[in-house]
Design a protein around this motif. Sequence first.
Motif, mmCIF file in Angstrom:
data_model
loop_
_atom_site.group_PDB
_atom_site.id
_atom_site.type_symbol
_atom_site.label_atom_id
_atom_site.label_comp_id
_atom_site.label_asym_id
_atom_site.label_seq_id
_atom_site.Cartn_x
_atom_site.Cartn_y
_atom_site.Cartn_z
ATOM 1 N N GLY A 36 41.205 76.061 41.293
ATOM 2 C CA GLY A 36 42.044 75.362 40.454
ATOM 3 C C GLY A 36 41.516 74.092 39.897
ATOM 4 N N PHE A 37 40.322 73.445 40.337
ATOM 5 C CA PHE A 37 39.870 72.547 39.906
ATOM 6 C C PHE A 37 39.412 72.638 38.564
ATOM 7 C CE2 PHE A 37 39.900 71.488 44.260
ATOM 8 C CZ PHE A 37 40.143 70.286 44.701
ATOM 9 N N GLY A 38 39.190 71.696 37.649
ATOM 10 C CA GLY A 38 39.011 71.689 36.324
ATOM 11 C C GLY A 38 37.287 71.715 36.371
ATOM 12 N N ALA A 39 36.675 72.285 35.445
ATOM 13 C CA ALA A 39 35.328 72.697 35.276
ATOM 14 C C ALA A 39 34.491 71.282 35.535
ATOM 15 C CB ALA A 39 35.000 73.293 34.082
ATOM 16 N N GLY A 40 34.683 70.389 34.780
ATOM 17 C CA GLY A 40 34.103 69.032 34.931
ATOM 18 C C GLY A 40 34.066 68.525 36.253
ATOM 19 N N THR A 41 35.157 68.406 36.584
ATOM 20 C CA THR A 41 35.481 67.825 37.902
ATOM 21 C C THR A 41 34.937 68.530 39.111
ATOM 22 O OG1 THR A 41 37.631 67.127 37.061
ATOM 23 C CG2 THR A 41 37.373 66.786 39.415
ATOM 24 N N ALA A 42 35.165 69.832 39.010
ATOM 25 C CA ALA A 42 34.485 70.508 40.271
ATOM 26 C C ALA A 42 33.096 70.503 39.947
ATOM 27 C CB ALA A 42 34.837 72.094 39.947
ATOM 28 N N LEU A 43 32.226 70.320 39.063
ATOM 29 C CA LEU A 43 30.902 70.452 39.028
ATOM 30 C C LEU A 43 30.313 68.913 39.111
ATOM 31 C CD1 LEU A 43 29.849 72.822 35.918
ATOM 32 C CD2 LEU A 43 29.434 73.190 38.332
ATOM 33 N N LEU A 44 30.953 67.920 38.962
ATOM 34 C CA LEU A 44 30.822 66.579 39.269
ATOM 35 C C LEU A 44 30.841 66.275 40.709
ATOM 36 C CD1 LEU A 44 29.951 63.747 38.385
ATOM 37 C CD2 LEU A 44 32.343 63.336 38.344
ATOM 38 N N VAL A 45 32.001 66.819 41.359
ATOM 39 C CA VAL A 45 32.019 66.524 43.063
ATOM 40 C C VAL A 45 30.979 67.644 43.457
ATOM 41 C CG1 VAL A 45 33.578 67.393 44.929
ATOM 42 C CG2 VAL A 45 34.492 66.027 42.890
ATOM 43 N N ALA A 46 30.848 68.679 43.005
ATOM 44 C CA ALA A 46 29.655 69.427 43.769
ATOM 45 C C ALA A 46 28.374 68.922 43.657
ATOM 46 C CB ALA A 46 29.600 71.000 42.900
ATOM 47 N N PHE A 47 27.989 68.342 42.410
ATOM 48 C CA PHE A 47 26.617 67.858 42.410
ATOM 49 C C PHE A 47 26.453 66.443 43.131
ATOM 50 C CE2 PHE A 47 23.931 64.620 39.908
ATOM 51 C CZ PHE A 47 22.741 65.444 39.785
ATOM 52 N N LEU A 48 27.525 65.802 43.280
ATOM 53 C CA LEU A 48 27.606 64.667 44.254
ATOM 54 C C LEU A 48 27.349 65.084 45.458
ATOM 55 C CD1 LEU A 48 30.228 62.239 42.570
ATOM 56 C CD2 LEU A 48 27.648 62.051 42.417
ATOM 57 N N LEU A 49 28.039 66.099 46.254
ATOM 58 C CA LEU A 49 27.741 66.492 47.364
ATOM 59 C C LEU A 49 26.656 67.065 47.692
ATOM 60 C CD1 LEU A 49 31.236 68.445 48.236
ATOM 61 C CD2 LEU A 49 30.510 66.507 49.204
ATOM 62 N N SER A 50 25.944 67.786 46.691
ATOM 63 C CA SER A 50 24.636 68.593 46.878
ATOM 64 C C SER A 50 23.352 67.418 46.985
ATOM 65 C CB SER A 50 24.429 69.350 45.729
ATOM 66 O OG SER A 50 25.300 70.352 45.374
ATOM 67 N N ILE A 51 23.629 66.698 46.077
ATOM 68 C CA ILE A 51 22.759 65.430 46.034
ATOM 69 C C ILE A 51 22.782 64.576 47.330
ATOM 70 C CG2 ILE A 51 22.005 63.135 44.875
ATOM 71 C CD1 ILE A 51 21.068 65.599 43.589
ATOM 72 N N ALA A 52 23.780 64.207 47.873
ATOM 73 C CA ALA A 52 23.845 63.486 48.975
ATOM 74 C C ALA A 52 23.548 64.259 50.205
ATOM 75 C CB ALA A 52 25.318 62.814 49.280
#
Length: 171
Positions: free
Chosen positions: A122-138
């Motif tokens: 249920g997360f929005g596409a932009g929010t989900a991808l931003l959170v995923a990107f930050l988690l992946s990079i970290a």
Amino acid sequence: MPPPTTLAALLVSTISTGAPPLNLQEAALDAASGLYGDLDDAEILLEFAQIQQPPYFLAALGLAIGLVCGLTFSKLVQLRLDGWKQDRLPLLPLSGTTTVLPWIGLVVGVTLFIGGSLQVFGFGAGTALLVAFLLSIATAGALWAQLVRLMQQVEAGNFKAVDFDNFDEFF
């Protein structure tokens, strides 16, 4: 409120074309026509709302990319270790193109997988991808630093067991 002649013209054009209402005014006209029973304006708009399916394909694509690139990266590191054991070839630097490209693919795959999975919940596409990107990079940055540190220890000959409970060693 528009004049009655305009309402009648809009009502006739909407009914004759069978097009879904685009706004609350058109939905109000549809409600006035009596064709939708006791539904109010907002409920009529909901009848025509497009409910999109969760991006299962995005999550599956991310998983496939992550697995392929992760296995490729793993094999490259294993080949470097084998070359070092047999011929004392240098382990470092890891920043060559052949090593960095699978690592970037792994990060992209994990980002798509986590982002698609968050969108399923249920997360929005932009929010989900931003959170995923930050988690992946970290996570990728911490693991890259740990891998380089372990390779340095192997080359120096003072390799010690990895303690994953001690987070001070990761950075």
